[in-house]
Motif scaffolding. Sequence first.
Motif, PDB file in Angstrom:
ATOM      1  N   ARG A  45       0.826  -1.179  -0.222  1.00  0.00           N
ATOM      2  CA  ARG A  45      -0.055   0.090  -0.009  1.00  0.00           C
ATOM      3  C   ARG A  45       0.895   1.248  -0.022  1.00  0.00           C
ATOM      4  NH1 ARG A  45      -5.154   1.205   0.603  1.00  0.00           N
ATOM      5  NH2 ARG A  45      -5.508   3.170   1.651  1.00  0.00           N
ATOM      6  N   CYS A  46       1.574   1.352   0.827  1.00  0.00           N
ATOM      7  CA  CYS A  46       2.477   2.810   1.015  1.00  0.00           C
ATOM      8  C   CYS A  46       3.924   2.570   0.647  1.00  0.00           C
ATOM      9  CB  CYS A  46       2.579   2.956   2.571  1.00  0.00           C
ATOM     10  SG  CYS A  46       3.397   2.258   3.769  1.00  0.00           S
ATOM     11  N   GLY A  47       4.497   1.233   0.361  1.00  0.00           N
ATOM     12  CA  GLY A  47       5.937   0.953  -0.074  1.00  0.00           C
ATOM     13  C   GLY A  47       6.801   0.804   1.125  1.00  0.00           C
ATOM     14  N   ALA A  48       6.543   1.288   2.373  1.00  0.00           N
ATOM     15  CA  ALA A  48       7.309   0.939   3.146  1.00  0.00           C
ATOM     16  C   ALA A  48       8.090  -0.336   3.148  1.00  0.00           C
ATOM     17  CB  ALA A  48       6.756   1.086   4.661  1.00  0.00           C
ATOM     18  N   PHE A  76      -0.143 -10.200   5.788  1.00  0.00           N
ATOM     19  CA  PHE A  76      -0.144 -10.450   4.225  1.00  0.00           C
ATOM     20  C   PHE A  76      -1.532 -10.913   3.843  1.00  0.00           C
ATOM     21  CE2 PHE A  76       0.593 -14.799   5.960  1.00  0.00           C
ATOM     22  CZ  PHE A  76       0.027 -15.437   4.975  1.00  0.00           C
ATOM     23  N   SER A  77      -1.635 -10.860   2.635  1.00  0.00           N
ATOM     24  CA  SER A  77      -3.076 -11.402   1.762  1.00  0.00           C
ATOM     25  C   SER A  77      -2.502 -11.906   0.778  1.00  0.00           C
ATOM     26  CB  SER A  77      -3.957  -9.948   1.650  1.00  0.00           C
ATOM     27  OG  SER A  77      -5.024 -10.142   0.750  1.00  0.00           O
ATOM     28  N   VAL A  78      -3.330 -12.969   0.454  1.00  0.00           N
ATOM     29  CA  VAL A  78      -3.048 -13.732  -1.079  1.00  0.00           C
ATOM     30  C   VAL A  78      -3.981 -13.301  -1.985  1.00  0.00           C
ATOM     31  CG1 VAL A  78      -2.940 -15.877  -2.218  1.00  0.00           C
ATOM     32  CG2 VAL A  78      -2.064 -15.552   0.016  1.00  0.00           C
ATOM     33  N   GLU A  79      -3.888 -12.466  -2.791  1.00  0.00           N
ATOM     34  CA  GLU A  79      -4.687 -11.880  -3.774  1.00  0.00           C
ATOM     35  C   GLU A  79      -4.227 -12.419  -5.336  1.00  0.00           C
ATOM     36  OE1 GLU A  79      -4.952  -7.647  -3.321  1.00  0.00           O
ATOM     37  OE2 GLU A  79      -5.030  -8.056  -1.012  1.00  0.00           O
ATOM     38  N   HIS A  80      -5.063 -13.031  -5.924  1.00  0.00           N
ATOM     39  CA  HIS A  80      -4.958 -13.539  -7.333  1.00  0.00           C
ATOM     40  C   HIS A  80      -3.701 -14.614  -7.335  1.00  0.00           C
ATOM     41  CE1 HIS A  80      -8.037 -10.918  -8.838  1.00  0.00           C
ATOM     42  NE2 HIS A  80      -7.512 -10.123  -8.093  1.00  0.00           N
ATOM     43  N   GLY A  81      -3.435 -15.238  -6.294  1.00  0.00           N
ATOM     44  CA  GLY A  81      -2.441 -16.090  -6.120  1.00  0.00           C
ATOM     45  C   GLY A  81      -0.923 -15.422  -5.894  1.00  0.00           C
ATOM     46  N   ALA A  82      -0.886 -14.182  -5.438  1.00  0.00           N
ATOM     47  CA  ALA A  82       0.270 -13.655  -5.250  1.00  0.00           C
ATOM     48  C   ALA A  82       0.118 -13.202  -3.699  1.00  0.00           C
ATOM     49  CB  ALA A  82       0.763 -12.431  -6.028  1.00  0.00           C
ATOM     50  N   ARG A  83       1.164 -13.077  -2.746  1.00  0.00           N
ATOM     51  CA  ARG A  83       1.294 -12.940  -1.614  1.00  0.00           C
ATOM     52  C   ARG A  83       1.507 -11.259  -1.405  1.00  0.00           C
ATOM     53  NH1 ARG A  83       3.799 -16.101   3.474  1.00  0.00           N
ATOM     54  NH2 ARG A  83       2.265 -17.489   2.989  1.00  0.00           N
ATOM     55  N   ARG A  84       0.689 -10.371  -0.812  1.00  0.00           N
ATOM     56  CA  ARG A  84       0.857  -9.012  -0.681  1.00  0.00           C
ATOM     57  C   ARG A  84       1.213  -8.821   0.663  1.00  0.00           C
ATOM     58  NH1 ARG A  84      -3.471  -5.825  -3.575  1.00  0.00           N
ATOM     59  NH2 ARG A  84      -1.741  -4.225  -3.105  1.00  0.00           N
ATOM     60  N   TYR A  85       2.064  -7.996   1.148  1.00  0.00           N
ATOM     61  CA  TYR A  85       2.477  -7.550   2.532  1.00  0.00           C
ATOM     62  C   TYR A  85       1.672  -6.152   2.780  1.00  0.00           C
ATOM     63  CZ  TYR A  85       5.490 -11.777   2.680  1.00  0.00           C
ATOM     64  OH  TYR A  85       5.408 -13.271   2.857  1.00  0.00           O
ATOM     65  N   PHE A  86       1.330  -6.044   4.033  1.00  0.00           N
ATOM     66  CA  PHE A  86       1.058  -4.556   4.379  1.00  0.00           C
ATOM     67  C   PHE A  86       1.706  -4.241   5.846  1.00  0.00           C
ATOM     68  CE2 PHE A  86      -1.967  -6.609   1.599  1.00  0.00           C
ATOM     69  CZ  PHE A  86      -2.364  -5.152   0.927  1.00  0.00           C
ATOM     70  N   CYS A  87       2.116  -2.930   6.048  1.00  0.00           N
ATOM     71  CA  CYS A  87       3.071  -2.550   7.297  1.00  0.00           C
ATOM     72  C   CYS A  87       2.075  -2.401   8.109  1.00  0.00           C
ATOM     73  CB  CYS A  87       3.739  -1.444   6.987  1.00  0.00           C
ATOM     74  SG  CYS A  87       2.770   0.053   6.840  1.00  0.00           S
ATOM     75  N   ALA A  88       2.393  -2.240   9.562  1.00  0.00           N
ATOM     76  CA  ALA A  88       1.425  -2.062  10.758  1.00  0.00           C
ATOM     77  C   ALA A  88       0.654  -0.813  10.601  1.00  0.00           C
ATOM     78  CB  ALA A  88       2.473  -1.999  11.880  1.00  0.00           C
ATOM     79  N   VAL A  89       1.385   0.248   9.976  1.00  0.00           N
ATOM     80  CA  VAL A  89       0.486   1.372   9.937  1.00  0.00           C
ATOM     81  C   VAL A  89      -0.585   1.413   8.923  1.00  0.00           C
ATOM     82  CG1 VAL A  89       0.713   4.117   9.277  1.00  0.00           C
ATOM     83  CG2 VAL A  89       2.325   2.776  10.711  1.00  0.00           C
ATOM     84  N   CYS A  90      -0.438   0.805   7.846  1.00  0.00           N
ATOM     85  CA  CYS A  90      -1.316   0.603   6.817  1.00  0.00           C
ATOM     86  C   CYS A  90      -2.525  -0.350   7.327  1.00  0.00           C
ATOM     87  CB  CYS A  90      -0.902   0.390   5.455  1.00  0.00           C
ATOM     88  SG  CYS A  90       0.028   1.403   4.672  1.00  0.00           S
ATOM     89  N   SER A  91      -1.964  -1.493   8.032  1.00  0.00           N
ATOM     90  CA  SER A  91      -3.080  -2.418   8.432  1.00  0.00           C
ATOM     91  C   SER A  91      -4.036  -1.652   9.532  1.00  0.00           C
ATOM     92  CB  SER A  91      -2.175  -3.407   9.107  1.00  0.00           C
ATOM     93  OG  SER A  91      -1.417  -4.227   8.342  1.00  0.00           O
ATOM     94  N   ARG A  92      -3.364  -1.084  10.513  1.00  0.00           N
ATOM     95  CA  ARG A  92      -4.150  -0.146  11.663  1.00  0.00           C
ATOM     96  C   ARG A  92      -5.208   0.746  10.769  1.00  0.00           C
ATOM     97  NH1 ARG A  92       0.699   0.717  14.342  1.00  0.00           N
ATOM     98  NH2 ARG A  92       1.222  -1.159  15.498  1.00  0.00           N
ATOM     99  N   ASN A 111      -6.606   0.630   8.026  1.00  0.00           N
ATOM    100  CA  ASN A 111      -7.486  -0.191   7.086  1.00  0.00           C
ATOM    101  C   ASN A 111      -8.055  -1.371   7.926  1.00  0.00           C
ATOM    102  OD1 ASN A 111      -7.204   1.241   4.474  1.00  0.00           O
ATOM    103  ND2 ASN A 111      -5.105   1.057   5.237  1.00  0.00           N
ATOM    104  N   LEU A 112      -8.026  -1.563   9.256  1.00  0.00           N
ATOM    105  CA  LEU A 112      -8.461  -2.571   9.980  1.00  0.00           C
ATOM    106  C   LEU A 112     -10.108  -2.899   9.603  1.00  0.00           C
ATOM    107  CD1 LEU A 112      -7.766  -4.706  11.775  1.00  0.00           C
ATOM    108  CD2 LEU A 112      -8.351  -3.437  13.583  1.00  0.00           C
ATOM    109  N   ARG A 113     -10.926  -1.949   9.631  1.00  0.00           N
ATOM    110  CA  ARG A 113     -12.076  -1.992   9.478  1.00  0.00           C
ATOM    111  C   ARG A 113     -12.634  -2.736   7.971  1.00  0.00           C
ATOM    112  NH1 ARG A 113     -16.595   0.307  12.189  1.00  0.00           N
ATOM    113  NH2 ARG A 113     -15.087   1.529  13.229  1.00  0.00           N
ATOM    114  N   SER A 114     -12.071  -2.254   6.947  1.00  0.00           N
ATOM    115  CA  SER A 114     -11.790  -2.863   5.504  1.00  0.00           C
ATOM    116  C   SER A 114     -11.600  -4.163   5.810  1.00  0.00           C
ATOM    117  CB  SER A 114     -11.171  -1.802   4.632  1.00  0.00           C
ATOM    118  OG  SER A 114     -11.465  -2.212   3.287  1.00  0.00           O
ATOM    119  N   ILE A 115     -10.403  -4.231   6.413  1.00  0.00           N
ATOM    120  CA  ILE A 115      -9.941  -5.844   6.292  1.00  0.00           C
ATOM    121  C   ILE A 115     -10.895  -6.897   6.948  1.00  0.00           C
ATOM    122  CG2 ILE A 115      -8.111  -7.245   7.227  1.00  0.00           C
ATOM    123  CD1 ILE A 115      -6.335  -4.670   6.863  1.00  0.00           C
ATOM    124  N   GLU A 116     -11.463  -6.298   8.152  1.00  0.00           N
ATOM    125  CA  GLU A 116     -12.578  -7.082   8.940  1.00  0.00           C
ATOM    126  C   GLU A 116     -13.674  -7.432   7.912  1.00  0.00           C
ATOM    127  OE1 GLU A 116     -12.920  -5.418  12.616  1.00  0.00           O
ATOM    128  OE2 GLU A 116     -11.050  -6.831  13.416  1.00  0.00           O
TER     129      GLU A 116
END
Length: 78
Positions: free
Chosen positions: A29-32, A47-63, A65-70
């Motif tokens: 998301r942010c490139g950190a 991390f999330s698996v989207e279209h077969g690829a693993r994507r990582y998200f830092c702690a700041v972006c995770s926090r 966007n938590l509501r969207s993730i849940e």
Amino acid sequence: MTSPTSPASPSGDGDDGSAEEPRHVVCARCGASAQAPGGAAPPTWIFSVEHGARRYFCAVCSRENLRSIEGRLDSDWW
């Protein structure tokens, strides 16, 4: 009779005693970036698996966007 292709370790876990090199991960998301010891992302990252690829998200972006993730999870998960 079959023979193994590689010798087993004495403990039987397949570990040859060599340490894994740290892996460099980047937030999708942010490139950190962060060094990931032992081949896994830092413990505060997700991390999330989207279209077969693993994507990582830092702690700041995770926090942030938590509501969207849940919102994407079945209610059994939260």
